[in-house]
Design a protein around this motif. Sequence first.
Motif, PDB file in Angstrom:
ATOM      1  N   ALA A 102      -2.019  -4.835   3.194  1.00 35.44           N
ATOM      2  CA  ALA A 102      -2.398  -3.993   2.062  1.00 35.44           C
ATOM      3  C   ALA A 102      -1.940  -4.560   0.720  1.00 35.44           C
ATOM      4  O   ALA A 102      -2.543  -4.274  -0.318  1.00 35.44           O
ATOM      5  N   SER A 103      -0.880  -5.351   0.720  1.00 32.50           N
ATOM      6  CA  SER A 103      -0.382  -5.946  -0.514  1.00 32.50           C
ATOM      7  C   SER A 103       0.042  -7.372  -0.255  1.00 32.50           C
ATOM      8  O   SER A 103       0.115  -7.815   0.895  1.00 32.50           O
ATOM      9  N   PRO A 113      -7.750  -5.693   3.118  1.00 24.34           N
ATOM     10  CA  PRO A 113      -6.461  -4.998   3.075  1.00 24.34           C
ATOM     11  C   PRO A 113      -6.359  -3.824   4.036  1.00 24.34           C
ATOM     12  O   PRO A 113      -5.253  -3.365   4.334  1.00 24.34           O
ATOM     13  N   ASP A 152      -1.442  -5.207  -5.086  1.00 24.01           N
ATOM     14  CA  ASP A 152      -2.353  -4.739  -4.055  1.00 24.01           C
ATOM     15  C   ASP A 152      -3.368  -5.833  -3.724  1.00 24.01           C
ATOM     16  O   ASP A 152      -3.865  -6.526  -4.614  1.00 24.01           O
TER      17      ASP A 152
END
Length: 331
Positions: A291-292, A281, A308
Amino acid sequence: MLIKVPKTSAAKENQITDESVYHRRRDIIKSMGFVGASSLLSSTSAQASFFGNDDKPFKTQALDYAPDAKQVSTKLTPEEKIITHNNFYEFGTGKSDPVENAQQFKVNPWRLSVEGLAENPFSLDYDDLFKQFPLEERIYRLRCVEAWSMVVPWIGFSLAALIKKAKPLSSAKYVAFETLYDPKQMPGQKNRFAGGGIDYPYVEGLRIDEAVHPLTLLSVGLYGKTLPPQNGAPIRLVVPWKYGFKSIKSITRIRLTDKRPPTSWNRLAPNEYGFYANVNPSVDHPRWSQASERRISGASLFSRNRIDTQMFNGYEEVAPLYDGMNLRKNF
């Protein structure tokens, strides 16, 4: 042999989506006595009802396998989402193209060759894929590089078992994989424009220590049945700590080699798709954040069901494979 996945890789209840019929259907099938690879139960694939392909829909068959004992009550991404939201550019670049274009795909006869730096090269035909090695269920998270994800109840066998049967030489450092090349059946292979610019056949590779890790799976089914063609029938790779494009579909060739093999997306865009493709991530794709992710559920594909992203997709037990490596440089 049923390989128990450590708790760190178990799908958590708050990370997964609902599927209410899977275990009930499996119990019904077994109570009727339709078990065993030699007495498969034919069933019309679910996509036929979605797209009206009732003339000659692809048939999936029930499988006999050891359930994932640690996660028998886990909620899953619904089957209809898994089989209708796919990346398989050999059948088109849209998410619904594979299910619409692959229903006449022929998986039997099939030949998977295992060759290269090995004392015992061999090949498997279609029936061998289901009989040579005991089948087991593995419930894994699937993370796409496009930042969407699923939770899939795969059925298959450990890649390590196949490699062990081949008896690799000490000089074998990598495992190379190749998808079927058949432009008559796979319209995306007819020209590079139709197939997203990829130079076919699709190829992938792993280091041999990654290939023999207990999590690495050769899948021949999902949701208790043989794979639909859009999901990589009859056999595909599943490496749950890597982005989904590493999990090559419809494999016809596995080769042990001493040289790092080329991989299709790295060859097409090396600045965007590395050889390792470990879920990380903190390393963004050049065109979007990693990141998500959007967890695909029973709701709309465009619902705001974001979570996440975890390092190695949450499978922390693979971290020792990369000790001392710069995971930003070796993406």
